[in-house]
Write an enzyme that holds these catalytic residues in place. Structure first.
Site, PDB file in Angstrom:
ATOM      1  N   ASN A   9       0.862  -1.183   0.000  1.00  0.00           N
ATOM      2  CA  ASN A   9       0.000   0.000   0.000  1.00  0.00           C
ATOM      3  C   ASN A   9       0.899   1.233   0.000  1.00  0.00           C
ATOM      4  O   ASN A   9       1.505   1.565   1.013  1.00  0.00           O
ATOM      5  CB  ASN A   9      -0.885  -0.029   1.263  1.00  0.00           C
ATOM      6  CG  ASN A   9      -1.717   1.231   1.417  1.00  0.00           C
ATOM      7  OD1 ASN A   9      -1.829   2.038   0.480  1.00  0.00           O
ATOM      8  ND2 ASN A   9      -2.307   1.413   2.586  1.00  0.00           N
ATOM      9  N   TRP A  10       0.974   1.891  -1.136  1.00  0.00           N
ATOM     10  CA  TRP A  10       1.876   3.049  -1.256  1.00  0.00           C
ATOM     11  C   TRP A  10       1.269   4.308  -0.656  1.00  0.00           C
ATOM     12  O   TRP A  10       1.936   5.336  -0.598  1.00  0.00           O
ATOM     13  CB  TRP A  10       2.232   3.284  -2.730  1.00  0.00           C
ATOM     14  CG  TRP A  10       3.130   2.239  -3.319  1.00  0.00           C
ATOM     15  CD1 TRP A  10       3.739   1.203  -2.646  1.00  0.00           C
ATOM     16  CD2 TRP A  10       3.545   2.127  -4.677  1.00  0.00           C
ATOM     17  NE1 TRP A  10       4.496   0.457  -3.519  1.00  0.00           N
ATOM     18  CE2 TRP A  10       4.397   1.006  -4.777  1.00  0.00           C
ATOM     19  CE3 TRP A  10       3.282   2.865  -5.839  1.00  0.00           C
ATOM     20  CZ2 TRP A  10       4.982   0.609  -5.982  1.00  0.00           C
ATOM     21  CZ3 TRP A  10       3.855   2.473  -7.040  1.00  0.00           C
ATOM     22  CH2 TRP A  10       4.700   1.353  -7.105  1.00  0.00           C
ATOM     23  N   LYS A  11       0.012   4.257  -0.306  1.00  0.00           N
ATOM     24  CA  LYS A  11      -0.675   5.438   0.239  1.00  0.00           C
ATOM     25  C   LYS A  11      -0.467   6.634  -0.708  1.00  0.00           C
ATOM     26  O   LYS A  11      -0.450   6.445  -1.918  1.00  0.00           O
ATOM     27  CB  LYS A  11      -0.194   5.722   1.664  1.00  0.00           C
ATOM     28  CG  LYS A  11      -0.206   4.467   2.543  1.00  0.00           C
ATOM     29  CD  LYS A  11       0.008   4.749   3.986  1.00  0.00           C
ATOM     30  CE  LYS A  11       0.109   3.431   4.730  1.00  0.00           C
ATOM     31  NZ  LYS A  11       0.090   3.592   6.169  1.00  0.00           N
ATOM     32  N   HIS A  94      -9.439   0.803   5.465  1.00  0.00           N
ATOM     33  CA  HIS A  94      -8.125   1.072   6.083  1.00  0.00           C
ATOM     34  C   HIS A  94      -8.316   2.023   7.268  1.00  0.00           C
ATOM     35  O   HIS A  94      -9.150   2.928   7.218  1.00  0.00           O
ATOM     36  CB  HIS A  94      -7.186   1.680   5.045  1.00  0.00           C
ATOM     37  CG  HIS A  94      -5.761   1.715   5.507  1.00  0.00           C
ATOM     38  ND1 HIS A  94      -5.299   2.672   6.378  1.00  0.00           N
ATOM     39  CD2 HIS A  94      -4.713   0.899   5.248  1.00  0.00           C
ATOM     40  CE1 HIS A  94      -4.016   2.440   6.630  1.00  0.00           C
ATOM     41  NE2 HIS A  94      -3.639   1.367   5.953  1.00  0.00           N
ATOM     42  N   GLU A  96      -6.700   4.490   8.241  1.00  0.00           N
ATOM     43  CA  GLU A  96      -6.553   5.920   7.912  1.00  0.00           C
ATOM     44  C   GLU A  96      -7.861   6.467   7.342  1.00  0.00           C
ATOM     45  O   GLU A  96      -8.217   7.620   7.582  1.00  0.00           O
ATOM     46  CB  GLU A  96      -5.370   6.119   6.947  1.00  0.00           C
ATOM     47  CG  GLU A  96      -4.049   5.979   7.681  1.00  0.00           C
ATOM     48  CD  GLU A  96      -2.880   5.511   6.832  1.00  0.00           C
ATOM     49  OE1 GLU A  96      -2.951   5.581   5.597  1.00  0.00           O
ATOM     50  OE2 GLU A  96      -1.884   5.053   7.438  1.00  0.00           O
ATOM     51  N   GLU A 166      -5.047  -5.255  10.849  1.00  0.00           N
ATOM     52  CA  GLU A 166      -4.040  -4.202  10.981  1.00  0.00           C
ATOM     53  C   GLU A 166      -4.252  -3.468  12.297  1.00  0.00           C
ATOM     54  O   GLU A 166      -5.041  -2.500  12.355  1.00  0.00           O
ATOM     55  CB  GLU A 166      -4.166  -3.209   9.830  1.00  0.00           C
ATOM     56  CG  GLU A 166      -3.917  -3.814   8.469  1.00  0.00           C
ATOM     57  CD  GLU A 166      -3.344  -2.774   7.517  1.00  0.00           C
ATOM     58  OE1 GLU A 166      -2.228  -2.967   7.051  1.00  0.00           O
ATOM     59  OE2 GLU A 166      -4.014  -1.758   7.280  1.00  0.00           O
ATOM     60  N   GLY A 172       2.724   2.059  10.741  1.00  0.00           N
ATOM     61  CA  GLY A 172       3.649   3.180  10.561  1.00  0.00           C
ATOM     62  C   GLY A 172       4.424   3.549  11.819  1.00  0.00           C
ATOM     63  O   GLY A 172       5.054   4.601  11.873  1.00  0.00           O
ATOM     64  N   SER A 212       3.765  -2.321  10.244  1.00  0.00           N
ATOM     65  CA  SER A 212       5.226  -2.311  10.381  1.00  0.00           C
ATOM     66  C   SER A 212       5.877  -3.642   9.999  1.00  0.00           C
ATOM     67  O   SER A 212       6.822  -4.096  10.649  1.00  0.00           O
ATOM     68  CB  SER A 212       5.630  -1.900  11.805  1.00  0.00           C
ATOM     69  OG  SER A 212       5.187  -0.583  12.075  1.00  0.00           O
ATOM     70  N   GLY A 233       2.940  -1.217   4.282  1.00  0.00           N
ATOM     71  CA  GLY A 233       2.965   0.207   3.948  1.00  0.00           C
ATOM     72  C   GLY A 233       4.383   0.660   3.660  1.00  0.00           C
ATOM     73  O   GLY A 233       4.914   0.481   2.557  1.00  0.00           O
ATOM     74  N   GLY A 234       5.050   1.203   4.680  1.00  0.00           N
ATOM     75  CA  GLY A 234       6.377   1.812   4.511  1.00  0.00           C
ATOM     76  C   GLY A 234       7.382   0.946   3.762  1.00  0.00           C
ATOM     77  O   GLY A 234       8.077   1.425   2.856  1.00  0.00           O
TER      78      GLY A 234
HETATM   79  C1  PEP Z   1      -0.671   0.087   6.249  1.00  0.00           C
HETATM   80  O1  PEP Z   1      -0.849   1.295   6.255  1.00  0.00           O
HETATM   81  O2  PEP Z   1      -1.523  -0.659   5.750  1.00  0.00           O
HETATM   82  C2  PEP Z   1       0.540  -0.429   6.854  1.00  0.00           C
HETATM   83  C3  PEP Z   1       0.543  -1.676   7.217  1.00  0.00           C
HETATM   84  O3  PEP Z   1       1.605   0.455   7.016  1.00  0.00           O
HETATM   85  P1  PEP Z   1       3.064   0.121   7.615  1.00  0.00           P
HETATM   86  O4  PEP Z   1       3.528  -1.168   6.990  1.00  0.00           O
HETATM   87  O5  PEP Z   1       3.904   1.291   7.239  1.00  0.00           O
HETATM   88  O6  PEP Z   1       2.887  -0.019   9.098  1.00  0.00           O
END
Ligand code: PEP
Length: 251
Positions: A9-11, A94, A96, A166, A172, A212, A233-234
């Site tokens: 997920n590049w957001k 999600h 967010e 999640e 994050g 993470s 994500g990251g």
């Molecule tokens: C996400 O936003 O779906 C996520 C899992 O982010 P991260 O891996 O950066 O925690």
């Protein structure tokens, strides 16, 4: 029995050129990540160019959101238009979206049903906040989010739906859930799916962990019986770390 999924997920990151450069780096190494379904969720603006760049590869594309209707809804994007841009899947619910944009369970359910009607695969995210975990509400929150999000779905819809657990406190933050904490939540979700639908649906539904995930912790997570992959994500922003995760940290 359940093909693992590693989804990135590049957001709100990457221009079209940056997205194309990522795919250029990823494609030659894809054969190393065999027996894994790889999904990329770039920003909407990069979808159609990536769809073209990925035509001869097994990588699937996902939108990061959608609106459940078509028509006079300025600024929104529908499941039909996601399909048109080359998407196979969409991420919905999600944290967010829930926290920053006030999305309710009922609204997420409308989106899920609209996306399934368009035959998109749905990655449906659920998870508790730190406060909810600390007050022993994790299972209650997961049950509420799943019951709301999956209202009026049947076995056919569930065949196209993937759940992503999640925990909000792990997204994050660099603070991954331990493999045991994640497994406990995944097992709870699978048992809940058995009671909402049946054991076959529960056993066939892929449940991803997100929060993470890195090349260093993916192997421990993937060793758990109810963890069927990861939503990243990251660490999905660099082709190298994303690929190492898709190889379950072996790379
Ligand atoms: C996400 O936003 O779906 C996520 C899992 O982010 P991260 O891996 O950066 O925690």
């Amino acid at each position: 029995m359940r093909t693992p999924i590693i989804a990135g997920n590049w957001k709100l990151n990457k221009t079209i050129d940056e997205a194309l450069a990522f795919v250029r780096d990823l494609k030659p190494a894809l054969s190393k990540a065999a027996n894994v379904e790889i999904i990329l969720a770039p920003p909407f603006t990069a979808l159609s160019v990536l769809a073209e760049a990925l035509t001869d590869s097994p990588v699937l594309l996902a939108g990061q959101n959608c609106y459940p209707e078509q028509g006079a809804f300025t600024g929104e994007i529908s499941p039909r238009l996601l399909r048109d841009a080359g998407c196979d899947a969409v991420i919905l619910g999600h944290s967010e979206r829930r926290q920053l944009f006030g999305e309710t369970g009922e609204f997420i359910n409308r989106k899920i049903r609209a996306a399934l009607k368009e035959e998109l695969q749905v990655i449906f995210c659920v998870g508790e906040t730190l406060r909810e975990r600390q007050s022993n509400q994790t299972f209650k929150v997961l049950e509420e989010q799943l019951c709301e999000g999956l209202t009026d779905l049947d076995g056919t819809g569930m065949a196209r739906l993937v759940v992503a657990y999640e925990p909000v406190w792990a997204i994050g933050t660099g603070q991954t859930a331990s493999s045991e904490q994640a497994q406990e939540a995944h097992q709870f979700i699978r048992n809940l799916l058995a009671s909402l639908f049946d054991r076959v649906v529960a056993d066939n539904t892929r449940i991803l962990y997100g929060g993470s995930v890195t090349p260093n912790n993916i192997a421990g997570l993937m060793a758990q019986p109810d963890i069927d992959g990861a939503l990243v994500g990251g660490a999905s922003l660099q082709a190298e770390s994303f690929l190492q995760i898709a190889e379950f940290g072996k790379g």
